[in-house]
Design an enzyme around this catalytic site. Structure first.
Site, PDB file in Angstrom:
ATOM      1  N   ARG A 144       5.224  -2.193  -4.972  1.00 40.76           N
ATOM      2  CA  ARG A 144       5.361  -0.957  -5.743  1.00 40.76           C
ATOM      3  C   ARG A 144       6.589  -0.172  -5.295  1.00 40.76           C
ATOM      4  O   ARG A 144       7.236   0.496  -6.097  1.00 40.76           O
ATOM      5  CB  ARG A 144       4.095  -0.107  -5.585  1.00 40.76           C
ATOM      6  CG  ARG A 144       4.043   1.077  -6.532  1.00 40.76           C
ATOM      7  CD  ARG A 144       2.642   1.604  -6.686  1.00 40.76           C
ATOM      8  NE  ARG A 144       2.164   2.282  -5.492  1.00 40.76           N
ATOM      9  CZ  ARG A 144       0.907   2.723  -5.349  1.00 40.76           C
ATOM     10  NH1 ARG A 144       0.025   2.497  -6.296  1.00 40.76           N
ATOM     11  NH2 ARG A 144       0.549   3.350  -4.259  1.00 40.76           N
ATOM     12  N   PRO A 194       5.626  -3.294   7.879  1.00 38.74           N
ATOM     13  CA  PRO A 194       4.233  -3.398   7.442  1.00 38.74           C
ATOM     14  C   PRO A 194       3.276  -2.912   8.517  1.00 38.74           C
ATOM     15  O   PRO A 194       3.641  -2.768   9.689  1.00 38.74           O
ATOM     16  CB  PRO A 194       4.062  -4.902   7.196  1.00 38.74           C
ATOM     17  CG  PRO A 194       5.002  -5.550   8.179  1.00 38.74           C
ATOM     18  CD  PRO A 194       6.188  -4.607   8.277  1.00 38.74           C
ATOM     19  N   SER A 238      -1.464   8.121   6.267  1.00 37.83           N
ATOM     20  CA  SER A 238      -2.183   9.375   6.492  1.00 37.83           C
ATOM     21  C   SER A 238      -1.258  10.583   6.367  1.00 37.83           C
ATOM     22  O   SER A 238      -0.053  10.493   6.600  1.00 37.83           O
ATOM     23  CB  SER A 238      -2.823   9.364   7.876  1.00 37.83           C
ATOM     24  OG  SER A 238      -1.840   9.492   8.891  1.00 37.83           O
ATOM     25  N   THR A 239      -1.854  11.717   6.040  1.00 38.72           N
ATOM     26  CA  THR A 239      -1.093  12.956   5.946  1.00 38.72           C
ATOM     27  C   THR A 239      -0.497  13.327   7.299  1.00 38.72           C
ATOM     28  O   THR A 239       0.645  13.796   7.379  1.00 38.72           O
ATOM     29  CB  THR A 239      -1.992  14.089   5.429  1.00 38.72           C
ATOM     30  OG1 THR A 239      -2.462  13.753   4.110  1.00 38.72           O
ATOM     31  CG2 THR A 239      -1.241  15.400   5.348  1.00 38.72           C
ATOM     32  N   THR A 255       0.487  11.367   9.803  1.00 45.64           N
ATOM     33  CA  THR A 255       1.668  10.538  10.085  1.00 45.64           C
ATOM     34  C   THR A 255       2.817  10.914   9.170  1.00 45.64           C
ATOM     35  O   THR A 255       3.983  10.942   9.580  1.00 45.64           O
ATOM     36  CB  THR A 255       1.329   9.050   9.934  1.00 45.64           C
ATOM     37  OG1 THR A 255       0.262   8.715  10.828  1.00 45.64           O
ATOM     38  CG2 THR A 255       2.535   8.178  10.250  1.00 45.64           C
ATOM     39  N   GLY A 256       2.512  11.213   7.910  1.00 42.92           N
ATOM     40  CA  GLY A 256       3.554  11.613   6.967  1.00 42.92           C
ATOM     41  C   GLY A 256       4.298  12.848   7.441  1.00 42.92           C
ATOM     42  O   GLY A 256       5.531  12.947   7.299  1.00 42.92           O
ATOM     43  N   GLU A 284       3.125   8.906  -0.202  1.00 46.61           N
ATOM     44  CA  GLU A 284       1.789   8.860  -0.799  1.00 46.61           C
ATOM     45  C   GLU A 284       0.829   8.956   0.374  1.00 46.61           C
ATOM     46  O   GLU A 284       0.680   8.011   1.142  1.00 46.61           O
ATOM     47  CB  GLU A 284       1.620   7.567  -1.597  1.00 46.61           C
ATOM     48  CG  GLU A 284       0.361   7.543  -2.430  1.00 46.61           C
ATOM     49  CD  GLU A 284      -0.741   6.753  -1.780  1.00 46.61           C
ATOM     50  OE1 GLU A 284      -1.661   7.416  -1.244  1.00 46.61           O
ATOM     51  OE2 GLU A 284      -0.698   5.529  -1.794  1.00 46.61           O
ATOM     52  N   ARG A 322     -14.724  -0.384  -4.260  1.00 46.36           N
ATOM     53  CA  ARG A 322     -13.581  -1.299  -4.241  1.00 46.36           C
ATOM     54  C   ARG A 322     -12.985  -1.299  -2.837  1.00 46.36           C
ATOM     55  O   ARG A 322     -12.767  -0.258  -2.236  1.00 46.36           O
ATOM     56  CB  ARG A 322     -12.544  -0.852  -5.273  1.00 46.36           C
ATOM     57  CG  ARG A 322     -11.365  -1.809  -5.407  1.00 46.36           C
ATOM     58  CD  ARG A 322     -10.531  -1.456  -6.620  1.00 46.36           C
ATOM     59  NE  ARG A 322      -9.884  -0.174  -6.489  1.00 46.36           N
ATOM     60  CZ  ARG A 322      -8.551   0.006  -6.468  1.00 46.36           C
ATOM     61  NH1 ARG A 322      -7.746  -1.028  -6.545  1.00 46.36           N
ATOM     62  NH2 ARG A 322      -8.038   1.209  -6.381  1.00 46.36           N
ATOM     63  N   CYS A 375      -6.996   4.871  -0.958  1.00 44.89           N
ATOM     64  CA  CYS A 375      -6.632   6.288  -0.934  1.00 44.89           C
ATOM     65  C   CYS A 375      -7.118   7.029  -2.166  1.00 44.89           C
ATOM     66  O   CYS A 375      -7.212   8.260  -2.144  1.00 44.89           O
ATOM     67  CB  CYS A 375      -5.124   6.430  -0.785  1.00 44.89           C
ATOM     68  SG  CYS A 375      -4.197   5.536  -2.047  1.00 44.89           S
ATOM     69  N   SER A 426      -5.340   2.848 -11.484  1.00 43.64           N
ATOM     70  CA  SER A 426      -4.022   2.417 -11.013  1.00 43.64           C
ATOM     71  C   SER A 426      -3.466   1.256 -11.844  1.00 43.64           C
ATOM     72  O   SER A 426      -4.081   0.192 -11.922  1.00 43.64           O
ATOM     73  CB  SER A 426      -4.095   1.993  -9.544  1.00 43.64           C
ATOM     74  OG  SER A 426      -4.546   3.038  -8.732  1.00 43.64           O
TER      75      SER A 426
END
Length: 485
Positions: free
Chosen positions: A163, A179, A235-236, A238-239, A256, A284, A290, A446
């Site tokens: 993506r 990764p 995660s927020t 880490t972002g 994201e 799922r 997320c 999605s």
């Protein structure tokens, strides 16, 4: 605990435990073509070994699957330099021309982004702007930003890469992929496929590393002056760290981040459809997405019937086991820490008055029973933080305004879902929900063609759709003057 619930739980454990014990005692190998099982870093078109390796484990059994090169800052720097060198020519290129069923579905989903962005590459249009002066022409050009760092999570180890990388390559950028340490093999297999497809050396680079080296590698990939763009899914917390790194050199960033999706069922909803949507949205990938629903809000007029229907669906449709077994629908969580988080949320909820209607117990290894909780209130931990596991906490509400207040109370806003057959209510709620994506009478939203992203602390920018490629493009204004009127 009621006698009926205790009896049901004991029956479930008797059914599940022998299956899990048999799965955990069996050795599973990687059933992939040898050419795709790559374990070295991919830098500048070459497969490169690092000084050390780290193990990749099967989360169901804990057994080691293989060992992968543990790249460090030196390899990360080498990858950035290779990407920067390749960018000088690639930017001028123009367009020419889990459980096993879930894992196979992800492969198709991954490929859909490559197909979509290969077509979008030829639609990167600029603009000719009418000039206020007769002797000038005003043009807006779109150009690739440069080297892009791509940092991806473990839960969709192929799709989260394609993506981002699909959009970056279509725009004319080159990439360095870092990764997740739990799932590096998918990224390395994609690098092998890129090489087989004729992608030039240095355009795609993959730098796998262990958890111990992650911070040092991340600093190189997010602060090196040759890197122009960072795209991160995770995660927020880490972002926010990566944003601080990017700020020093003012890099382009798209993120994201975490979600805490509400799933609202109004009295007018089609109950059967709502139950089906809840099953898809929650279970799922064993609840490890997320965008999976985290807080279930059900209006009082339909509350008991929804709980009954969802409980019956869980009994009928969910099967725990190793992902390689054909009838498995629920695999393990990614590691023991993930299971402990779900157990902690259940314990907290029960201590505050919630009732366990299904599941509730930790099983062998990293397996967790799919769990349904009733009488949940907003002071419980499971309604205040993302779960990332197979837990369904159901809150009763009375009015539309009450449901929206609870849904919008979170500081994140990635996805939201609701079920209603009242057309006026559908428009009101869809517009009022503070999220980037809304599923109306739908639990799975999605697709490559639609814009994926959130609001609040769920991130910056969009992926997929015609907007995804814009994250990797700069707009350059050109004023062509001196023309004769």
């Amino acid at each position: 605990m009621s006698a009926v619930r205790a009896l049901r739980s004991r029956r479930l454990l008797r059914q599940v435990s022998p299956v899990l014990q048999a799965s955990l005692g069996r050795h599973y190998s990687l059933d992939v073509p040898a050419a795709l099982l790559r374990t070295q870093g991919y830098l500048g078109g070459r497969w490169v070994s690092a000084a050390s390796v780290f193990p990749v484990l099967d989360p169901a059994t804990g057994q080691e699957l293989t060992q992968v090169s543990d790249c460090g800052p030196a390899e990360a720097k080498q990858a950035v330099e290779a990407a920067y060198e390749a960018f000088q020519s690639w930017k001028r290129t123009t367009a020419k021309g889990k459980p096993l069923p879930e894992a196979l579905g992800e492969v198709s989903y991954s490929a859909s982004f490559l197909q979509w962005f290969s077509e979008e590459a030829r639609r990167v249009y600029g603009d000719i702007v009418p000039s206020p002066a007769a002797d000038r022409r005003l043009l807006l050009l779109k150009q690739p930003v440069g080297v892009a760092t791509i940092i991806t999570p473990w839960n969709f180890p192929s799709a989260m890469i394609t993506r981002k990388v699909g959009a970056a390559l279509a725009a004319g950028c080159t990439v360095v992929v870092k990764p997740a340490e739990d799932t590096p093999l998918s990224a390395l297999a994609l690098a092998e496929l890129a090489q087989q497809a004729g992608i030039p050396p240095g355009v795609v680079n993959v730098v796998p590393c262990s958890r111990e080296k992650m911070a040092a590698v991340g600093r190189v990939l997010c602060s090196d002056p040759l890197v122009a763009k960072i795209s991160f899914t995770g995660s927020t917390a880490t972002g926010k760290v990566l944003l601080k790194m990017a700020a020093d050199s003012v890099k382009r960033v798209s993120m994201e981040l975490g979600g805490h999706a509400p799933f609202i069922v109004f009295n007018s909803a089609d109950l059967e459809r709502a139950v089906g949507g809840a099953m898809v949205s929650k279970f799922r990938n064993s609840g490890q997405t997320c965008v999976c629903s985290n807080r279930f809000l059900v209006q009082s007029g339909i509350y008991d019937r929804f709980l009954d229907g969802l409980g019956r669906a869980m009994d009928a449709e969910l099967r725990l086991g190793h992902g390689s077994e054909p009838d498995t629908t629920q695999g393990p969580l990614i590691n023991v820490r993930a299971v402990e988080k779900v157990v902690h949320q259940i314990t907290d909820a029960v201590s505050r008055g919630a009732r366990v209607l299904r599941g509730g117990k930790r099983l062998d290894g990293s397996f967790m029973e799919p769990t349904l909780l009733a009488d949940v209130t907003t002071d419980m931990l499971c309604t205040q933080e993302e779960t990332f596991g197979p837990l369904v906490p159901v809150i009763r509400f009375e009015t539309e305004e009450e449901a929206l207040a609870v849904a919008n109370a979170a500081n994140v806003g990635l996805a939201g879902y609701f079920y209603s057959q009242d057309v006026g209510q559908i428009w009101r709620v869809a517009e009022a929900l503070e999220v980037g994506m809304v599923g109306v009478n739908e639990g799975l939203l999605s697709v490559a063609e639609a814009a994926f992203g959130g609001v609040k602390q769920s991130g910056l920018g969009r992926e997929g759709s015609k907007y995804g490629i814009d994250e990797y493009l700069e707009v350059k204004y050109m004023c062509f003057g001196g023309l004769r009127p």
